[in-house]
Design an enzyme around this catalytic site. Structure first.
Site, short mmCIF file in Angstrom:
data_model
loop_
_atom_site.label_atom_id
_atom_site.label_comp_id
_atom_site.label_asym_id
_atom_site.label_seq_id
_atom_site.Cartn_x
_atom_site.Cartn_y
_atom_site.Cartn_z
N ASP A 131 3.93 0.29 11.81
CA ASP A 131 2.81 -0.10 11.27
C ASP A 131 2.66 -1.80 11.91
O ASP A 131 1.52 -2.46 11.36
CB ASP A 131 2.97 -0.18 9.77
CG ASP A 131 2.66 1.17 9.05
OD1 ASP A 131 2.39 1.87 10.13
OD2 ASP A 131 2.88 1.47 8.03
N CYS A 164 -5.48 8.04 8.83
CA CYS A 164 -5.74 7.37 10.28
C CYS A 164 -5.49 8.14 11.34
O CYS A 164 -4.36 9.09 11.36
CB CYS A 164 -4.71 6.07 10.34
SG CYS A 164 -5.14 4.66 9.57
N ARG A 200 -8.83 -0.63 3.80
CA ARG A 200 -7.56 0.31 3.26
C ARG A 200 -6.40 -0.01 2.83
O ARG A 200 -5.43 0.26 2.26
CB ARG A 200 -7.46 1.88 4.46
CG ARG A 200 -8.82 2.55 4.32
CD ARG A 200 -8.69 3.94 5.25
NE ARG A 200 -7.14 4.20 4.71
CZ ARG A 200 -6.14 4.66 5.53
NH1 ARG A 200 -6.32 4.67 6.83
NH2 ARG A 200 -5.07 5.11 5.01
N ARG A 223 -4.53 10.22 4.03
CA ARG A 223 -3.35 10.96 4.47
C ARG A 223 -2.32 10.97 3.37
O ARG A 223 -1.76 12.11 2.89
CB ARG A 223 -2.70 10.41 5.53
CG ARG A 223 -1.23 10.54 5.85
CD ARG A 223 -0.93 11.71 6.53
NE ARG A 223 0.22 12.02 6.81
CZ ARG A 223 0.91 13.21 7.09
NH1 ARG A 223 0.01 14.08 7.66
NH2 ARG A 223 2.25 13.63 7.48
N LYS A 262 0.73 -1.01 -0.12
CA LYS A 262 -0.05 -0.04 -0.15
C LYS A 262 0.99 1.32 0.03
O LYS A 262 0.57 2.20 -0.74
CB LYS A 262 -0.99 -0.08 1.18
CG LYS A 262 -1.63 1.22 1.59
CD LYS A 262 -2.35 1.18 2.64
CE LYS A 262 -1.87 1.87 3.99
NZ LYS A 262 -1.61 3.40 4.20
N ASN A 263 1.93 1.29 1.06
CA ASN A 263 2.61 2.46 0.90
C ASN A 263 3.60 2.67 -0.21
O ASN A 263 4.30 3.72 -0.23
CB ASN A 263 3.50 2.39 2.34
CG ASN A 263 2.50 2.66 3.41
OD1 ASN A 263 1.44 3.08 3.26
ND2 ASN A 263 3.04 2.65 4.56
N ARG A 291 -0.12 14.32 13.07
CA ARG A 291 0.31 14.08 11.70
C ARG A 291 0.51 15.31 10.96
O ARG A 291 -0.20 15.57 9.98
CB ARG A 291 -0.28 13.13 10.91
CG ARG A 291 -0.84 11.86 11.83
CD ARG A 291 -1.48 10.69 10.89
NE ARG A 291 -0.39 9.95 9.97
CZ ARG A 291 -0.64 8.99 9.28
NH1 ARG A 291 -1.92 8.53 8.87
NH2 ARG A 291 0.46 8.35 8.47
C1 UD1 Z 1 4.25 6.79 6.43
C2 UD1 Z 1 3.21 5.41 6.23
C3 UD1 Z 1 2.81 5.02 7.43
C4 UD1 Z 1 3.64 4.80 8.68
C5 UD1 Z 1 4.78 5.91 8.64
C6 UD1 Z 1 5.60 5.77 9.80
C7 UD1 Z 1 2.53 6.26 3.86
C8 UD1 Z 1 1.43 6.49 3.05
N1 UD1 Z 1 2.34 5.79 5.26
O1 UD1 Z 1 3.38 7.86 7.09
O2 UD1 Z 1 2.12 3.90 7.24
O3 UD1 Z 1 3.21 4.41 9.77
O4 UD1 Z 1 5.34 6.52 7.44
O5 UD1 Z 1 6.72 4.70 8.97
O6 UD1 Z 1 3.71 5.81 3.49
N2 UD1 Z 1 6.32 14.42 10.87
C9 UD1 Z 1 6.28 15.83 11.15
N3 UD1 Z 1 6.15 16.90 10.10
C10 UD1 Z 1 5.87 16.32 8.92
C11 UD1 Z 1 5.66 15.14 8.66
C12 UD1 Z 1 5.81 14.09 9.66
O7 UD1 Z 1 6.58 16.14 12.27
O8 UD1 Z 1 5.68 17.32 7.90
C13 UD1 Z 1 6.39 13.50 11.70
C14 UD1 Z 1 5.16 12.70 11.97
O9 UD1 Z 1 4.33 13.48 12.94
C15 UD1 Z 1 5.76 11.45 12.70
C16 UD1 Z 1 6.98 11.13 12.10
O10 UD1 Z 1 7.38 12.59 11.63
O11 UD1 Z 1 5.86 11.55 14.10
C17 UD1 Z 1 6.93 10.19 11.18
O12 UD1 Z 1 5.94 10.43 10.12
P1 UD1 Z 1 5.81 10.13 8.61
O13 UD1 Z 1 7.27 9.38 8.23
O14 UD1 Z 1 5.93 11.38 7.76
O15 UD1 Z 1 4.60 9.39 8.50
P2 UD1 Z 1 3.72 9.41 7.12
O16 UD1 Z 1 4.67 9.55 5.87
O17 UD1 Z 1 2.51 10.04 7.39
#
Ligand code: UD1
Length: 433
Positions: free
Chosen positions: A308, A119, A399, A95, A22-23, A124
């Site tokens: 995850d 989610c 999802r 997301r 998915k990711n 986030r």
């Molecule tokens: C992706 C995955 C999700 C997984 C996560 C962590 C997808 C579609 N989703 O989510 O399944 O659980 O990686 O492996 O690939 N953060 C910030 N600012 C930002 C972005 C992130 O502070 O602009 C922080 C978040 O709050 C979190 C950390 O960075 O604490 C990691 O988040 P991130 O790796 O960005 O998660 P996603 O990419 O949303």
């Protein structure tokens, strides 16, 4: 709304075919809007998030064509794209729609995006995506609802992420492929899905080096062309089925998967006492009919233990021998499954970002799925619990897990999906309520 109905207590045995990740598929489909000609993607998982991404792209004017010959494939032709303002409702429900921001901006010079949903596992934020694009020269304004971004042509920049962000890395990397000059991303995410996207972009004519390392160097090109590309297999889905086999004291082989992409999970699964074996494209966990041992886990960015798979390990520890803890370090609010597992008798105690467990026998209960991976943990717990369980709001599961009841049924589980009306009749006769 659909519910899953599970009669627990069957030791799962057999092979399960793992789908595309998915990711990986979501950012790859979204990056496809940057191509000047059509692209063909193979090994597409049949997921609700994929359906929603197809809808998102179609509403922008992109032409999508499905093909079921070898695996599920999709052809995406964005030459007919007419809008750079993705559908609000779809963006709100996923997301990953943030992943449209970099590609649309880089290729079409503008994007108007509603704040993405997904989610509920923490705040986030998307500040890193926005700051990265601003550093590349994008003019970005925000109001309570929308993000507006403009750039005649993005410019290469050196961007250092203060925390590792998967989609943050993917968004900036995708945008940088069409930027003028060189972009360097420091502290880039190392997840296999990021590399899958990077290799895809290179196949379209991008110039990304350092793939698989935390320093990505992207030399901007003027345009991207078509490509044919397979999606990497889903390490989270594979982990979930292996954990299910272990919890039920069975023997499950995850096929069409690559153990190197989830070695940290495999290392933890070995500590449960399961016999782990592997071949070219499969991994097997055999619990040899014994009860698994509880395992301590701390989530980390790749190559550490993935957040995850955290909920699935909490479910495993709920029925395992002994005490253990699971610490969540990525998201601040990712323990919604704890209170649901407690309804099934789990002896769990949450203290801040840690969940302490003492393994017990679970009993069937009615639980509510709150997010994708929490839902998976409820299915796992129900498979091993004594009696019948009902999991409500399973749209979350759809999802990220294709054909979940079919795959578990083939492993011997007694699991059914019921729509509201049918469900009431069945529930009265079996659960006795
Ligand atoms: C992706 C995955 C999700 C997984 C996560 C962590 C997808 C579609 N989703 O989510 O399944 O659980 O990686 O492996 O690939 N953060 C910030 N600012 C930002 C972005 C992130 O502070 O602009 C922080 C978040 O709050 C979190 C950390 O960075 O604490 C990691 O988040 P991130 O790796 O960005 O998660 P996603 O990419 O949303």
């Amino acid at each position: 709304m659909d519910k899953l109905f599970v009669n627990g207590g069957v030791a799962l045995k057999g092979d399960v075919e793992i789908a595309g990740a998915k990711n990986a598929i979501l950012p790859i489909m979204m990056a496809s809007v940057m191509s000047k000609s059509s692209i063909l993607i193979h090994n597409i998982p049949h997921l609700r998030d994929v359906t929603m991404t197809l809808q998102l792209l179609s509403k922008l004017g992109v032409k999508c064509k499905l093909n079921y010959l070898k695996s599920l494939s999709v052809e995406i032709d964005s030459t007919s794209l007419q809008s750079t303002s993705p559908d609000v409702e779809l963006v709100q429900s996923m997301r990953a729609s943030i992943m449209l921001m970099g590609p649309l901006l880089a290729r079409y010079g503008e994007v108007k995006l509603y704040y993405p949903g997904g989610c509920v596992i923490g705040s986030r934020p998307i500040d890193l995506h926005i700051q990265g694009l601003q550093k590349m020269g994008a003019e970005i304004t925000q109001d309570d609802e929308y993000i507006f971004a403009r750039a005649t042509r993005l410019k290469g920049a050196e961007i250092t992420f203060p925390v590792v962000s998967v989609t943050g890395t993917e968004n900036i990397m995708s945008a940088a492929v069409l930027a003028e000059g060189e972009t360097i991303i420091n502290n880039a995410a190392l997840e296999p899905e990021v590399s899958n996207l990077a290799n895809y972009l290179n196949q379209m004519g991008g110039k990304i080096s350092g793939i698989g390392s935390n320093r990505l160097i992207i030399k901007g090109v003027k345009e991207l062309h078509g490509a044919e590309y397979p999606i990497v297999s889903d390490r989270v889905e594979a982990s979930t089925y292996l954990v299910a086999g272990i919890m039920t004291q069975g023997k499950v082989r995850a096929k069409h998967t690559n153990m190197n992409n989830f070695q940290a999970v495999i290392d933890v699964l070995k500590k449960t006492g399961a016999k782990i074996s592997s071949g070219n494209d499969w991994v097997e966990a055999d619990m040899l009919g014994k009860k698994p041992k509880a395992v301590d886990v701390v989530t980390q960015p790749f190559p550490g233990f993935p957040t995850d798979v955290q909920a699935q390990i909490v479910a495993l520890n709920s029925v395992a021998e002994g005490s253990a803890y699971v610490e969540e370090t990525i998201f601040e609010s990712r323990f919604h499954h704890v209170s649901e597992l407690q309804k099934m008798g789990a002896d769990l105690k949450q203290v801040k970002n840690k969940v302490y467990s003492n393994g017990v026998k679970l009993h069937g209960a009615e639980t509510i799925a709150s997010d994708l991976r929490a839902s998976a943990s409820l299915v796992l717990a129900s498979l091993v619990a004594e009696g019948s369980s009902v999991i409500d709001k399973v749209q979350h599961i759809d999802r990220g897990y294709e054909l979940i009841e079919e795959k578990f049924s083939c492993l011997g589980a007694d699991i059914h999906r019921l729509h509201d009306n049918h469900f009431i009749a069945k529930q009265k006769s079996v659960v006795g309520v």
